[in-house]
Design an enzyme around this catalytic site. Structure first.
Site, mmCIF file in Angstrom:
data_model
loop_
_atom_site.group_PDB
_atom_site.id
_atom_site.type_symbol
_atom_site.label_atom_id
_atom_site.label_comp_id
_atom_site.label_asym_id
_atom_site.label_seq_id
_atom_site.Cartn_x
_atom_site.Cartn_y
_atom_site.Cartn_z
ATOM 1 N N GLU A 165 0.790 -1.232 0.000
ATOM 2 C CA GLU A 165 0.000 0.000 0.000
ATOM 3 C C GLU A 165 0.825 1.288 0.000
ATOM 4 O OE1 GLU A 165 -2.811 -0.321 3.209
ATOM 5 O OE2 GLU A 165 -3.790 -2.071 2.331
ATOM 6 N N ASN A 208 2.009 -5.123 -3.210
ATOM 7 C CA ASN A 208 0.605 -5.417 -2.912
ATOM 8 C C ASN A 208 -0.150 -4.121 -2.632
ATOM 9 O OD1 ASN A 208 -1.378 -7.561 -2.279
ATOM 10 N ND2 ASN A 208 -1.286 -6.777 -0.174
ATOM 11 N N HIS A 245 -10.493 -5.901 -2.398
ATOM 12 C CA HIS A 245 -11.552 -5.662 -1.407
ATOM 13 C C HIS A 245 -12.649 -4.893 -2.142
ATOM 14 C CE1 HIS A 245 -9.131 -7.073 1.905
ATOM 15 N NE2 HIS A 245 -8.160 -6.225 1.608
ATOM 16 N N GLU A 273 -6.358 -10.538 -1.334
ATOM 17 C CA GLU A 273 -7.166 -10.321 -0.121
ATOM 18 C C GLU A 273 -8.646 -10.224 -0.473
ATOM 19 O OE1 GLU A 273 -5.646 -7.003 2.151
ATOM 20 O OE2 GLU A 273 -3.568 -7.579 1.786
ATOM 21 N N ASP A 275 -12.404 -10.041 -0.812
ATOM 22 C CA ASP A 275 -13.694 -10.097 -0.125
ATOM 23 C C ASP A 275 -14.625 -9.116 -0.834
ATOM 24 O OD1 ASP A 275 -12.647 -7.693 0.953
ATOM 25 O OD2 ASP A 275 -12.384 -8.541 2.945
HETATM 26 C C1 XIL Z 1 -6.428 -6.226 8.101
HETATM 27 C C2 XIL Z 1 -6.771 -7.381 8.999
HETATM 28 O O1 XIL Z 1 -7.681 -8.202 8.332
HETATM 29 C C3 XIL Z 1 -7.360 -6.901 10.280
HETATM 30 O O2 XIL Z 1 -7.495 -7.991 11.187
HETATM 31 C C4 XIL Z 1 -6.458 -5.842 10.906
HETATM 32 O O3 XIL Z 1 -7.087 -5.311 12.052
HETATM 33 C C5 XIL Z 1 -6.180 -4.742 9.927
HETATM 34 O O4 XIL Z 1 -5.614 -5.291 8.774
HETATM 35 N N1 XIL Z 1 -4.986 -4.509 3.547
HETATM 36 C C6 XIL Z 1 -4.022 -5.367 4.004
HETATM 37 C C7 XIL Z 1 -4.320 -6.273 5.138
HETATM 38 O O5 XIL Z 1 -2.957 -5.465 3.398
HETATM 39 O O6 XIL Z 1 -3.192 -6.523 5.926
HETATM 40 C C8 XIL Z 1 -5.413 -5.724 6.002
HETATM 41 O O7 XIL Z 1 -5.741 -6.695 6.989
HETATM 42 C C9 XIL Z 1 -6.607 -5.352 5.169
HETATM 43 C C10 XIL Z 1 -6.267 -4.298 4.149
#
Ligand code: XIL
Length: 679
Positions: A165, A208, A245, A273, A275
């Protein structure tokens, strides 16, 4: 298109209603044997050489429902928080790996691979790091952190999110403010990757990020520029992780394009990641299919198992409900993993029969309406090219540009032209590169079709020369890179000789699924032909030529296009017809596989796919013909995938009053944009 003789407008009276509502006769539908479908996500993904993983929280491993699903469904894990900086080095030089080891050891004992997440990130970063102001100190601290954490799992972590990020949201396309950027400058990313390569040369090193799924987003472009720069300078980077996401709408229409474009830089892409708010089954399927359609999309990770495990728990974004039951999105994901995408890896066919056995997820509408641009591309004659018309365009988006190839016609016959531009407003001012000056050569070459054949990492330009011909090029943007023409067939297949009558063999079109490539062509005599060859043999071995569809001559004339509809099990066939008014228009059909029978979609003069009657012309009605062209695709590879929404079609049109010698008609190119898209 038929370059030799045209019917012009004199045929109008004989057409009457021949074309209206005519049913295309399906011929020779062949069924491939059904695949052995796996019953878990990991096993199904493995059939195409991919992984299917989940984020894992150490604190949940004692939950039996959780661990049962984890071990049954997933062949990859990502520690959700346990490898982050605040977990592994909460104070300077003091490393703690308890929870990370727990996940790592459990996964490796079960044969699950592990993604490392993440080494350098502005978030979940201990205060002792974010308060450093001295560049040398911070550089040393960062390198030591990367080296120490990677060392612990050296050689045993499949991929590492080295930097997470780093880019800003919004329109800047620049890196975000963070202690790393602010103290070390943007070069911290390069520094981190170089350090990571030295620490564990076996690990794939990933960048990422989130909100880099839409190709048109400034953030995506910023990351793309960085990766391109890294690759051009030899900075070690092996993959791009797209977090994915998503909101309830799922991936943006350009998602597959984004994956393909990153992959084309020479990196793997991974969905890291995933969802999706409310977990709509179609949205999951669309996401998975985009990955399946890109050979270098090597795996997918969902960000948790049950909705109750999710960091977005209130949005119920995952594949299992709170009780651990499979949700509808689970099934659509499993299907999409074994679905109809082309994966082209080591002969493994991942899609096989899915397209035949499942209803489409995102069907096209059965009526269409369009807006047309004005004339966007006109011929550019030069000292040696006297061009009357520019025709038969083929187009891909690649590397941030549209690449257009087209026929150019004039008194000296037909040849090809190439141009590229960044957006449609630039199309008219693009340089025209005449391909008769390249190895493609002078003489009759027309009706090009371009695509990237991913298994060979090579661009193909398919065109007609009397035979069905092609040239190849490693770099689409280099007009001089095309090879001399070669033929797909030694001579015209017998079935065409037997049916062509007084027609012409024209408009060759190649599309592949994961098993076969198909070559379609027309005869200006009411027949659509189809030959096939296994993907491993392409471009050789086209055989088994059959009549894929037939109708009366003008109802099924020429300029056929066949596409895969993204996120569905549909293929779309367009064929140009000649209307009862003598004007060109397109009819459309769908099928569940490339060798199946075609069912009418919008296939009549009264309900056409695209005809002057369902097109509005805000810039003036410069044409009444909607003739030979091509859809704007979602990707650029041999699967010819188009988005299901907001279709765009680049076509040829001409002054309605123009008349005379067909080869001298003033064809120009314009763009249709669908106006009745429901998504
Ligand atoms: C999130 C986790 O799922 C949570 O449990 C934590 O509180 C915060 O981080 N981008 C990422 C992940 O790269 O590491 C993040 O994970 C979600 C967004």
């Amino acid at each position: 298109m038929n370059p030799l003789k045209r019917l012009g407008r004199r045929r109008a009276s004989v057409l009457s209603l021949l074309a209206v509502g005519a049913l295309v006769t399906p011929v020779a539908a062949t069924a491939a044997p059904d695949a052995v479908r796996a019953s878990t996500l990991g096993a199904q993904a493995a059939q195409s050489g991919r992984y299917f993983g989940t984020a894992v929280a150490a604190g949940r491993l004692g939950d039996g429902t959780y661990s049962t699903i984890l071990d049954r469904e997933f062949n990859s894990v990502t520690p959700e928080n346990e490898m982050k900086w605040d977990a592994t080095e909460p104070s300077r030089g003091s490393f703690t790996f308890g929870a990370a080891d727990q996940i790592f050891n459990r996964a490796t004992a079960r044969g699950q691979r592990v993604r490392g997440h993440t080494l350098v990130w502005h978030s979940q970063l201990p205060g002792w790091v974010s308060s450093i102001r001295d560049a040398n100190t911070l550089r040393g601290v960062m390198n030591n952190h990367i080296t120490t954490v990677m060392n612990r799992y050296k050689g045993r972590i499949h991929s590492w999110d080295v930097v997470n990020e780093a880019f800003a949201d919004g329109g800047s396309g620049q890196m975000r403010s963070s202690v790393f950027r602010d103290v070390l400058g943007t070069g911290f990313v390069e520094q981190a990757f170089r350090t990571a390569r030295s620490a564990d040369p076996a690990a794939k090193l990933c960048y990422n990020d989130y909100n880099i799924e839409d190709w048109n987003a400034a953030k995506t472009q910023g990351v793309y520029r960085m990766v391109r720069d890294f690759k051009s300078r030899g900075v070690p980077i092996d993959c791009v992780g797209l977090q994915a996401h998503f909101g309830a709408g799922g991936p943006p229409a350009s998602f597959q394009t984004t994956l393909s474009n990153f992959a084309a830089l020479g990196v793997d892409v991974q969905i890291t990641e995933l969802d999706i708010a409310q977990a709509p089954p179609t949205a999951y399927a669309n996401t998975v299919r985009a990955c399946m359609n890109v050979a270098r999309c090597t795996g997918i990770t969902v960000w948790g198992i049950r909705d109750s495990d999710s960091w977005r728990s209130s949005e119920n974004p995952l594949l299992f409900d709170r009780g651990g039951n499979k949700k509808p999105a689970y099934q659509s994901t499993l299907t999409a993993l074994g679905g109809s995408a082309a994966t082209q890896r080591s002969g493994v066919r991942s899609d096989r029969s899915a397209a035949r056995s499942h209803k489409s997820a995102a069907a096209l509408p059965s009526r269409f309406s369009w807006n047309s641009s004005g004339k966007l591309i006109s011929p550019k004659s030069d000292a040696t090219h006297n061009i009357a018309g520019i025709k038969d365009p083929t187009v891909v988006q690649y590397n941030g540009k549209y690449h257009v190839f087209a026929s150019v016609a004039g008194s000296s016959g037909y040849n090809l032209v190439y141009l590229n531009f960044t957006d449609w407003s630039q199309a008219g001012s693009a340089t025209h590169h005449y391909l008769d000056r390249t190895a493609i050569g002078a003489g009759y070459r027309a009706a090009p079709q371009v695509f990237y054949y991913a298994p060979q990492r090579l661009w193909y330009l398919v065109y007609q020369t009397g035979n069905a011909s092609y040239s190849t090029n490693p770099d689409i943007s280099n007009p001089n890179g095309w090879s001399a023409p070669r033929h797909f067939y030694s001579s015209m297949p017998d079935i065409i000789k037997q049916n062509i009558g007084n027609g012409y063999w024209v408009d060759m079109w190649v599309i592949c699924d994961s098993a076969n490539c198909y070559l379609f062509s027309s005869d200006d005599n009411g027949h659509l032909y189809r030959s096939q060859t296994p993907v491993g043999q392409f471009p050789n071995g086209f055989t088994n030529t059959v009549i894929a569809a037939q109708d009366s001559k003008f109802a099924l004339f020429e300029a056929s296009n066949v596409y895969k509809v993204q996120g569905s099990n549909q293929y779309l066939l367009l064929v140009e017809a000649v209307g009862s008014d003598g004007r060109r228009y397109f009819r459309s059909w769908t099928a569940s596989s490339l060798a199946a029978s075609w069912t009418p979609l919008a296939a009549s003069e009264s309900n056409p796919f695209a005809k002057s009657g369902n097109v509005t012309f805000p810039a003036g009605a410069w044409t009444r013909d909607i003739s030979h062209g091509e859809m704007i695709r979602a990707g650029y590879d041999q699967t010819l995938t188009i988005p299901p929404c907001k279709l765009q079609y680049l076509f040829q049109g001409k002054d309605p009053n123009a008349d005379g010698d067909y080869n001298l008609l003033p064809w120009r190119l314009g763009l249709l944009t669908q106006t009745n898209s429901s998504c």
